[in-house]
Scaffold this motif. Structure first.
Motif, short mmCIF file in Angstrom:
data_model
loop_
_atom_site.label_atom_id
_atom_site.label_comp_id
_atom_site.label_asym_id
_atom_site.label_seq_id
_atom_site.Cartn_x
_atom_site.Cartn_y
_atom_site.Cartn_z
N GLY A 268 8.80 9.75 1.89
CA GLY A 268 9.23 9.06 2.81
C GLY A 268 10.06 9.35 2.69
N GLN B 221 11.82 5.80 4.13
CA GLN B 221 11.55 6.92 5.34
C GLN B 221 12.83 6.39 5.62
OE1 GLN B 221 8.01 6.08 8.02
NE2 GLN B 221 8.14 9.31 8.14
N PHE C 109 -2.54 8.44 1.78
CA PHE C 109 -3.11 7.02 1.74
C PHE C 109 -3.47 6.95 0.57
CE2 PHE C 109 0.42 7.50 5.25
CZ PHE C 109 1.54 8.14 4.29
N ASP C 110 -5.04 7.22 1.43
CA ASP C 110 -5.91 6.73 0.53
C ASP C 110 -6.83 7.46 -0.93
OD1 ASP C 110 -8.15 4.81 1.22
OD2 ASP C 110 -9.55 6.78 1.62
N TYR D 218 5.92 4.98 1.55
CA TYR D 218 6.17 6.14 2.46
C TYR D 218 7.41 5.67 3.38
CZ TYR D 218 5.83 10.27 5.50
OH TYR D 218 6.33 11.10 6.15
N ARG D 219 6.91 4.44 4.36
CA ARG D 219 7.56 4.48 5.37
C ARG D 219 8.69 3.34 5.27
NH1 ARG D 219 4.56 7.04 8.59
NH2 ARG D 219 2.14 7.05 8.72
N GLU E 113 0.52 3.78 2.10
CA GLU E 113 1.80 4.06 3.08
C GLU E 113 2.83 3.11 3.61
OE1 GLU E 113 0.43 3.83 8.51
OE2 GLU E 113 -1.40 3.83 6.63
N THR E 114 2.89 1.66 2.57
CA THR E 114 3.78 1.31 3.15
C THR E 114 4.91 1.67 2.06
OG1 THR E 114 2.46 -0.87 3.46
CG2 THR E 114 5.06 -1.43 2.85
N ARG F 262 0.80 -1.36 -0.27
CA ARG F 262 -0.16 -0.23 -0.26
C ARG F 262 0.88 1.07 0.09
NH1 ARG F 262 -4.93 -0.68 1.32
NH2 ARG F 262 -5.15 1.49 2.52
N LEU G 186 -1.22 13.08 4.80
CA LEU G 186 -0.79 12.12 4.51
C LEU G 186 -2.50 11.15 4.12
CD1 LEU G 186 2.48 11.92 6.45
CD2 LEU G 186 2.32 11.73 3.62
N ASP G 187 -3.32 11.35 5.46
CA ASP G 187 -4.48 10.21 5.05
C ASP G 187 -5.11 10.14 4.63
OD1 ASP G 187 -3.98 9.79 7.74
OD2 ASP G 187 -5.25 11.42 8.56
N TYR H 57 5.87 7.96 -3.46
CA TYR H 57 5.58 7.71 -1.51
C TYR H 57 6.82 7.59 -1.39
CZ TYR H 57 0.70 7.97 -2.52
OH TYR H 57 -1.03 8.29 -2.50
#
Length: 275
Positions: A233, A147, A206-207, A143-144, A140-141, A138, A202-203, A229
């Motif tokens: 990140g 980071q 991510f969606d 983006y992490r 968010e993953t 996803r 970000l919310d 993403y």
């Protein structure tokens, strides 16, 4: 040293390699405007693996991972040196975070990597290696993951995420004309995404598939947007952004690029170099 910016670039069709359009000069100017990197880590949607892999070739191999294009494309090479030490450093960072990362001595640079690099660093004089994408992870993953890679930018590595700001090949193949007018729905998707990106919402980002207008039409599958993403990140200050708009090709492929971070060059600086 100050962290280098991170980049997201749209690579479009493989024909970009021989037909620069508006994108080629922009990428060349961007390469001149960014502080000189020690080496490059590039992510492309055209190398996807279940878990992260990082190429560790000493000399890069140019992969012509496409078919049906003019013969000229298959003769092009991007003879950059590899970056095996960067590969080992990247793998160690990811393993320390609990990810099952590994080096890879089979892959080289696919067209999502070498085509934009051909403009960003036309002399192929910066060592480069490629990190695979996990296309089913996803946003968010991704983006992490970016980071986790952020320390590399502090160490002189330029992180380049390559993809496409919109990517609907069904519409391209339906009427494959490079000069075709841009599909009207793209403006709404681009406006939504750039607005939420600038706000660092970000919310929403991510969606995006549920919230952005025409998201599933702009990206029937989202592997060409996911690298953005990672770049976001990995930036030292993702709120500091420069958006480079070079329009669309084939009516459905938006060719936008972004620079993230405190060292991101300004639009004015890059435009001046593109003259």
């Amino acid at each position: 040293m100050s962290a280098l910016p991170t980049l997201f670039v749209s690579h479009g069709s493989p024909l970009l390699a021989v037909d620069p359009g508006r994108t080629g000069p922009l990428l060349t100017a961007l390469g001149r405007a960014v502080p000189r990197p020690r080496e490059i880590l590039v992510i492309s949607p055209h190398w996807s693996t279940p878990t992260p892999r990082v190429g560790n070739l000493v000399q890069q191999r140019t992969i012509h991972d496409f078919g049906g294009f003019p013969r000229e494309l298959y003769t092009l090479e991007y003879p950059a040196a590899g970056a095996p030490e960067l590969a080992e450093r990247t793998v160690q960072i990811l393993r320390d975070a609990g990810l099952p990362a590994a080096t890879d001595d089979q892959w080289g640079l696919d067209h999502g990597a070498w085509v934009p690099l051909r403009y960003l660093y036309p002399d192929a004089d910066v060592p480069v290696t490629q990190l695979s994408l996990q296309r089913h992870a996803r946003p968010e993953t991704q983006y992490r993951l970016g980071q986790l890679l952020a320390p590399l930018a502090q160490e002189g590595t330029l992180i380049i995420a390559s993809g496409s700001f919109t990517h609907n090949l069904h519409e391209v193949f339906r009427a494959p004309s490079e000069d075709r007018a841009e599909a009207p729905y793209l403006a709404e998707f681009v406006a939504w995404f750039t607005e939420h990106l600038a706000a660092m919402d970000l919310d929403a980002l991510f969606d995006y598939r549920a919230r952005a207008p025409y998201a599933e039409r702009a990206h029937p599958t989202d592997e060409h947007l996911l690298p953005l993403y990672i770049a976001l990140g990995a930036a030292d200050n993702a709120g500091r952004q420069t958006h480079f708009d070079t329009g669309a090709t084939y009516g459905a492929l938006r060719m936008d690029a972004f620079a993230f971070g405190n060292a991101a060059p300004s639009l004015a600086d890059v435009n001046a170099l593109a003259q």
